[in-house]
Write a protein that holds these residues in place. Structure first.
Motif, PDB file in Angstrom:
ATOM      1  N   GLN A   1       7.081  -3.300   5.234  1.00  0.00           N
ATOM      2  CA  GLN A   1       6.870  -4.639   5.778  1.00  0.00           C
ATOM      3  C   GLN A   1       6.346  -5.615   4.733  1.00  0.00           C
ATOM      4  O   GLN A   1       6.783  -6.771   4.661  1.00  0.00           O
ATOM      5  CB  GLN A   1       5.886  -4.554   6.949  1.00  0.00           C
ATOM      6  CG  GLN A   1       5.571  -5.885   7.613  1.00  0.00           C
ATOM      7  CD  GLN A   1       4.525  -5.735   8.709  1.00  0.00           C
ATOM      8  OE1 GLN A   1       4.119  -4.627   9.064  1.00  0.00           O
ATOM      9  NE2 GLN A   1       4.079  -6.866   9.238  1.00  0.00           N
ATOM     10  N   VAL A   2       5.410  -5.155   3.901  1.00  0.00           N
ATOM     11  CA  VAL A   2       4.744  -6.076   2.966  1.00  0.00           C
ATOM     12  C   VAL A   2       5.362  -6.048   1.572  1.00  0.00           C
ATOM     13  O   VAL A   2       5.034  -6.896   0.741  1.00  0.00           O
ATOM     14  CB  VAL A   2       3.235  -5.765   2.862  1.00  0.00           C
ATOM     15  CG1 VAL A   2       2.577  -5.828   4.224  1.00  0.00           C
ATOM     16  CG2 VAL A   2       2.989  -4.402   2.208  1.00  0.00           C
TER      17      VAL A   2
ATOM     18  N   VAL B   1      -2.278  -7.324   8.470  1.00  0.00           N
ATOM     19  CA  VAL B   1      -1.896  -6.065   9.133  1.00  0.00           C
ATOM     20  C   VAL B   1      -3.107  -5.226   9.507  1.00  0.00           C
ATOM     21  O   VAL B   1      -2.958  -4.181  10.163  1.00  0.00           O
ATOM     22  CB  VAL B   1      -0.950  -5.239   8.227  1.00  0.00           C
ATOM     23  CG1 VAL B   1       0.320  -6.012   7.935  1.00  0.00           C
ATOM     24  CG2 VAL B   1      -1.635  -4.821   6.920  1.00  0.00           C
TER      25      VAL B   1
ATOM     26  N   PRO C   1       5.645   2.416   7.026  1.00  0.00           N
ATOM     27  CA  PRO C   1       6.169   1.201   7.689  1.00  0.00           C
ATOM     28  C   PRO C   1       5.497  -0.078   7.200  1.00  0.00           C
ATOM     29  O   PRO C   1       6.173  -1.107   7.040  1.00  0.00           O
ATOM     30  CB  PRO C   1       5.861   1.458   9.174  1.00  0.00           C
ATOM     31  CG  PRO C   1       5.854   2.950   9.301  1.00  0.00           C
ATOM     32  CD  PRO C   1       5.248   3.440   8.026  1.00  0.00           C
ATOM     33  N   ILE C   2       4.195  -0.025   6.944  1.00  0.00           N
ATOM     34  CA  ILE C   2       3.505  -1.205   6.417  1.00  0.00           C
ATOM     35  C   ILE C   2       3.959  -1.479   4.987  1.00  0.00           C
ATOM     36  O   ILE C   2       4.149  -2.645   4.598  1.00  0.00           O
ATOM     37  CB  ILE C   2       1.975  -1.024   6.495  1.00  0.00           C
ATOM     38  CG1 ILE C   2       1.522  -1.072   7.956  1.00  0.00           C
ATOM     39  CG2 ILE C   2       1.256  -2.098   5.683  1.00  0.00           C
ATOM     40  CD1 ILE C   2       0.035  -0.898   8.159  1.00  0.00           C
TER      41      ILE C   2
END
Length: 225
Positions: free
Chosen positions: A16-17, A189, A12-13
């Motif tokens: 996101q990034v 994050v 998920p990170i």
């Protein structure tokens, strides 16, 4: 195992990034597209001058140039150019400062590689070219440089890989290259996954060059037998 996945391979990170890191990757590619050609061109000039200069003083100055810019850490050179030149009345844009800094550093390393390549071309071939009516400049352009480049291609590729990795130093002048963006994302994050994703991007970017280098090295070793 779950903790390792969560801290270093957090999907998920990654999602996101990823858009931000892709922008950083584009900046890294732009830097590489500028500093590598300038480094190769200036390095070739240094290599040619190394074997053609006859004046002792000129050769001494060139030797000092090569030694100084090989000895200076690229990070120190970059910081000096960007933060030091305003004291002399020059306000350089970040990109230009990075290109100049890398060009000065790369020219010395590429120059020594090209010098070794030019010296590896047998004198007999040079004399044969001159005997056919080619001028010294034509002999250099059509005989010596092409052969020299082939002879040192593995070294040129190896140095180019290092140059691409060194573009991370551009973050010292706040250029948003890939690693700088990954660090910023990590601080937002509170997770090192963005750094790992940046490493994956670098791996994908450099893997073809590493394979090409291995191919040239194996070919060279095979030719030696």
């Amino acid at each position: 195992m779950d903790e390792i996945l969560n801290n270093f391979f957090n999907i998920p990170i990654y999602i996101q990034v990823a858009p931000f890191l892709l922008q950083g990757l584009l900046n890294t590619l732009l830097l590489s597209a500028l500093v590598i050609p300038f480094g190769l061109a200036s390095g070739l000039l240094v290599g040619v001058l190394s074997i053609t200069l006859k004046n002792r003083w000129a050769r001494g100055i060139l030797a000092i140039y090569i030694d100084v810019f090989r000895a200076l850490p690229p990070l120190v050179l970059l910081i000096f150019i960007y933060y030091g030149t305003p004291f002399f009345g020059w306000e350089l844009p970040k990109l230009l400062a990075v290109v100049i800094g890398f060009m000065l550093n790369n020219s010395s390393y590429y120059g020594e590689i090209f010098r070794a390549g030019l010296e590896s071309v047998p004198n007999g071939q040079v004399e044969a070219a001159r005997s056919t009516g080619l001028s010294a400049t034509q002999t250099l352009l059509y005989i010596q440089i092409p052969q020299a480049t082939r002879n040192v291609m593995p070294d040129l590729i190896s140095n180019t890989i290092e140059v691409i990795k060194l573009t991370t130093l551009a973050s010292a002048v706040a250029m948003p290259e890939l690693l700088r963006v990954a660090r910023d994302a990590q601080s937002l994050v509170y997770n090192p996954s963005p750094i790992v994703l940046a490493a994956i991007f670098y791996l994908v970017l450099l893997w073809p060059l590493v394979r090409l280098l291995s191919r040239f090295e194996h070919k060279k070793m095979g030719g030696g037998h």
